[in-house]
Design a protein around this motif. Structure first.
Motif, PDB file in Angstrom:
ATOM      1  N   ALA A  76       0.812  -1.215   0.000  1.00 47.69           N
ATOM      2  CA  ALA A  76       0.000   0.000   0.000  1.00 47.69           C
ATOM      3  C   ALA A  76       0.843   1.262   0.000  1.00 47.69           C
ATOM      4  CB  ALA A  76      -0.931  -0.002   1.220  1.00 47.69           C
ATOM      5  N   LEU A  77       2.005   1.223   0.655  1.00 46.65           N
ATOM      6  CA  LEU A  77       2.820   2.424   0.839  1.00 46.65           C
ATOM      7  C   LEU A  77       4.119   2.413   0.055  1.00 46.65           C
ATOM      8  CD1 LEU A  77       2.415   2.973   4.688  1.00 46.65           C
ATOM      9  CD2 LEU A  77       0.943   3.779   2.827  1.00 46.65           C
ATOM     10  N   GLY A  78       4.467   1.284  -0.566  1.00 47.42           N
ATOM     11  CA  GLY A  78       5.704   1.213  -1.324  1.00 47.42           C
ATOM     12  C   GLY A  78       6.938   1.155  -0.458  1.00 47.42           C
ATOM     13  N   ILE A  79       6.798   0.612   0.755  1.00 49.22           N
ATOM     14  CA  ILE A  79       7.935   0.442   1.653  1.00 49.22           C
ATOM     15  C   ILE A  79       8.042  -1.038   2.006  1.00 49.22           C
ATOM     16  CG2 ILE A  79       7.782   2.757   2.637  1.00 49.22           C
ATOM     17  CD1 ILE A  79       6.298   1.564   5.010  1.00 49.22           C
ATOM     18  N   GLY A  80       9.243  -1.497   2.333  1.00 49.65           N
ATOM     19  CA  GLY A  80       9.353  -2.898   2.689  1.00 49.65           C
ATOM     20  C   GLY A  80      10.760  -3.421   2.544  1.00 49.65           C
ATOM     21  N   SER A  81      10.900  -4.740   2.682  1.00 50.32           N
ATOM     22  CA  SER A  81      12.205  -5.375   2.753  1.00 50.32           C
ATOM     23  C   SER A  81      12.963  -5.359   1.441  1.00 50.32           C
ATOM     24  CB  SER A  81      12.038  -6.818   3.234  1.00 50.32           C
ATOM     25  OG  SER A  81      11.112  -7.513   2.409  1.00 50.32           O
ATOM     26  N   PRO A  98       1.962   5.962  15.494  1.00 53.98           N
ATOM     27  CA  PRO A  98       1.041   6.594  16.445  1.00 53.98           C
ATOM     28  C   PRO A  98       0.631   5.707  17.610  1.00 53.98           C
ATOM     29  CG  PRO A  98       0.439   7.201  14.222  1.00 53.98           C
ATOM     30  CD  PRO A  98       1.532   6.189  14.094  1.00 53.98           C
ATOM     31  N   LEU A  99       0.419   4.402  17.360  1.00 55.56           N
ATOM     32  CA  LEU A  99      -0.031   3.528  18.439  1.00 55.56           C
ATOM     33  C   LEU A  99       1.103   2.986  19.291  1.00 55.56           C
ATOM     34  CD1 LEU A  99      -2.972   1.512  16.834  1.00 55.56           C
ATOM     35  CD2 LEU A  99      -3.025   3.652  18.132  1.00 55.56           C
ATOM     36  N   GLY A 100       2.338   3.203  18.877  1.00 53.58           N
ATOM     37  CA  GLY A 100       3.468   2.859  19.710  1.00 53.58           C
ATOM     38  C   GLY A 100       3.703   1.380  19.923  1.00 53.58           C
ATOM     39  N   ARG A 101       3.223   0.530  19.006  1.00 50.54           N
ATOM     40  CA  ARG A 101       3.429  -0.900  19.164  1.00 50.54           C
ATOM     41  C   ARG A 101       3.450  -1.595  17.805  1.00 50.54           C
ATOM     42  NH1 ARG A 101      -1.153  -4.250  19.090  1.00 50.54           N
ATOM     43  NH2 ARG A 101      -0.149  -5.666  20.552  1.00 50.54           N
ATOM     44  N   SER A 102       4.108  -2.735  17.763  1.00 48.85           N
ATOM     45  CA  SER A 102       4.071  -3.600  16.592  1.00 48.85           C
ATOM     46  C   SER A 102       2.877  -4.533  16.715  1.00 48.85           C
ATOM     47  CB  SER A 102       5.359  -4.421  16.507  1.00 48.85           C
ATOM     48  OG  SER A 102       6.496  -3.607  16.559  1.00 48.85           O
ATOM     49  N   SER A 103       2.587  -5.238  15.650  1.00 49.83           N
ATOM     50  CA  SER A 103       1.543  -6.256  15.677  1.00 49.83           C
ATOM     51  C   SER A 103       2.145  -7.603  16.059  1.00 49.83           C
ATOM     52  CB  SER A 103       0.878  -6.392  14.302  1.00 49.83           C
ATOM     53  OG  SER A 103       0.167  -5.235  13.954  1.00 49.83           O
ATOM     54  N   THR A 104       1.427  -8.351  16.866  1.00 49.90           N
ATOM     55  CA  THR A 104       1.782  -9.739  17.106  1.00 49.90           C
ATOM     56  C   THR A 104       1.091 -10.602  16.061  1.00 49.90           C
ATOM     57  OG1 THR A 104      -0.101 -10.191  18.540  1.00 49.90           O
ATOM     58  CG2 THR A 104       1.891  -9.276  19.586  1.00 49.90           C
ATOM     59  N   LEU A 146      -5.348  -1.993   6.736  1.00 50.25           N
ATOM     60  CA  LEU A 146      -4.001  -1.688   7.186  1.00 50.25           C
ATOM     61  C   LEU A 146      -3.877  -1.958   8.680  1.00 50.25           C
ATOM     62  CD1 LEU A 146      -3.276   1.659   5.282  1.00 50.25           C
ATOM     63  CD2 LEU A 146      -2.808  -0.682   4.558  1.00 50.25           C
ATOM     64  N   LEU A 147      -3.017  -2.899   9.030  1.00 54.57           N
ATOM     65  CA  LEU A 147      -2.775  -3.268  10.429  1.00 54.57           C
ATOM     66  C   LEU A 147      -1.362  -2.811  10.800  1.00 54.57           C
ATOM     67  CD1 LEU A 147      -4.144  -6.922  10.228  1.00 54.57           C
ATOM     68  CD2 LEU A 147      -5.417  -4.848  10.789  1.00 54.57           C
ATOM     69  N   ASP A 148      -1.148  -1.505  10.760  1.00 55.71           N
ATOM     70  CA  ASP A 148       0.217  -0.972  10.840  1.00 55.71           C
ATOM     71  C   ASP A 148       0.432  -0.008  11.988  1.00 55.71           C
ATOM     72  OD1 ASP A 148      -1.229   1.202   9.997  1.00 55.71           O
ATOM     73  OD2 ASP A 148      -0.014   1.629   8.229  1.00 55.71           O
ATOM     74  N   SER A 149      -0.482  -0.010  12.972  1.00 54.42           N
ATOM     75  CA  SER A 149      -0.379   0.900  14.122  1.00 54.42           C
ATOM     76  C   SER A 149      -0.346   2.364  13.706  1.00 54.42           C
ATOM     77  CB  SER A 149       0.848   0.569  14.980  1.00 54.42           C
ATOM     78  OG  SER A 149       0.706  -0.697  15.574  1.00 54.42           O
ATOM     79  N   GLY A 150      -0.839   2.657  12.502  1.00 55.58           N
ATOM     80  CA  GLY A 150      -0.937   4.033  12.039  1.00 55.58           C
ATOM     81  C   GLY A 150       0.246   4.545  11.259  1.00 55.58           C
ATOM     82  N   VAL A 151       1.158   3.658  10.840  1.00 51.85           N
ATOM     83  CA  VAL A 151       2.328   4.136  10.103  1.00 51.85           C
ATOM     84  C   VAL A 151       1.924   4.860   8.823  1.00 51.85           C
ATOM     85  CG1 VAL A 151       2.734   2.033   8.748  1.00 51.85           C
ATOM     86  CG2 VAL A 151       4.661   3.499   9.373  1.00 51.85           C
ATOM     87  N   HIS A 152       0.782   4.501   8.242  1.00 45.14           N
ATOM     88  CA  HIS A 152       0.336   5.141   7.001  1.00 45.14           C
ATOM     89  C   HIS A 152      -0.076   6.594   7.222  1.00 45.14           C
ATOM     90  CE1 HIS A 152      -3.368   3.692   8.910  1.00 45.14           C
ATOM     91  NE2 HIS A 152      -3.999   4.654   8.258  1.00 45.14           N
TER      92      HIS A 152
END
Length: 258
Positions: free
Chosen positions: A147-152, A214-220, A244-250
């Motif tokens: 979705a954002l064009g970022i990644g490994s 924004p949410l200050g956490r990663s997803s488990t 998007l399950l990204d804690s608001g990075v988008h």
């Protein structure tokens, strides 16, 4: 045919796939556990699902191979007489030096696309007749990368962008019988990423990510699985969504944190 619904989850020996299988098992679903190399972990996941009250089937297969995809679906239907949900979770990438532009070649690019994108399509194609009969659902495990064009790596970003576009197309093409959605996680606290870049680099990446979002956490894995299970077992009017399950990075880096 059994009365219990059945789900086939690719790449479900560990991580998000395993967490999804276990959560579905606890809700009364039978689950087919797929692995490519991690047989011992797949058997452990299947046993946990059985202890939760489900019947569990362990299936080896590489989703990049169409014959394997057809065999996985056929074995699932042979076991339970039905297929109610397909979760396309199998995926691969390259990290570190192997992800540099000048280190990437067509073979690496095609392998990643073969698993992440072509594999997803091949699993859908094999499963569609049975999912239509069940009026079931498909959940594609994509990534915020798409979705954002970022990644490994570039091929990973491209593969997940293709999965997102394909999700929208399939949601239109397979309605009204089948709902098709995707989840797009950000950083997940699983061994997949830690093993890919090394524990020390992973820990630094995790800390930087959690300081930024924004949410200050990663997803488990369990966080991601909860969303997948909701899309499978509920969400009756939801299709064509890229969640998007990204804690608001988008939202961007300027989002204030209190």
């Amino acid at each position: 045919m059994t009365d219990q619904p059945a789900a086939l989850i690719t790449g479900s020996a560990t991580g998000v796939g395993a967490a999804t299988a276990l959560q579905l098992a606890r809700r009364g679903w039978n689950v087919a556990i797929n692995y490519s190399r991690s047989e011992a972990q797949a058997q452990e996941t299947a046993q946990a699902c059985r202890e939760a009250g489900a019947d569990a089937l362990v299936l080896q297969g590489d989703v990049a191979r169409d014959a394997d995809c057809r065999r996985l679906v056929a074995a699932t239907v042979a076991r339970w007489g039905r297929l109610d949900a397909l979760v396309n979770n199998a995926g691969t990438t390259v990290f570190g030096e192997a992800a540099r532009w000048d280190a990437l070649d067509a073979e690496v690019f095609q392998h990643i696309l073969g698993v992440n994108t072509v594999g997803t399509f091949q699993m859908v194609r094999a499963a569609v007749p049975h999912l239509k009969a069940a009026r079931g659902s498909i959940v594609n495990v994509s990534s915020v990368a798409g979705a954002l064009g970022i990644g490994s790596s570039v091929p990973y970003v491209a593969s997940k962008g293709a999965v997102n576009s394909m999700t929208l197309h399939l949601a239109r093409a397979l309605a009204p019988e089948i709902r098709v959605n995707a989840v797009c996680p950000g950083l997940i606290t699983s061994r997949w990423f830690a093993r890919g870049i090394g524990e020390e680099a992973y820990e630094k990446t995790r800390q930087a990510y959690e300081a930024q979002v924004p949410l200050g956490r990663s997803s488990t894995p369990e966080d991601v699985a909860e969303s997948i299970v909701w899309l499978v077992t509920g969400a009756r009017t939801v299709t064509g969504e890229l969640i998007l399950l990204d804690s608001g990075v988008h939202l961007g880096r300027d989002t204030p944190r209190r």
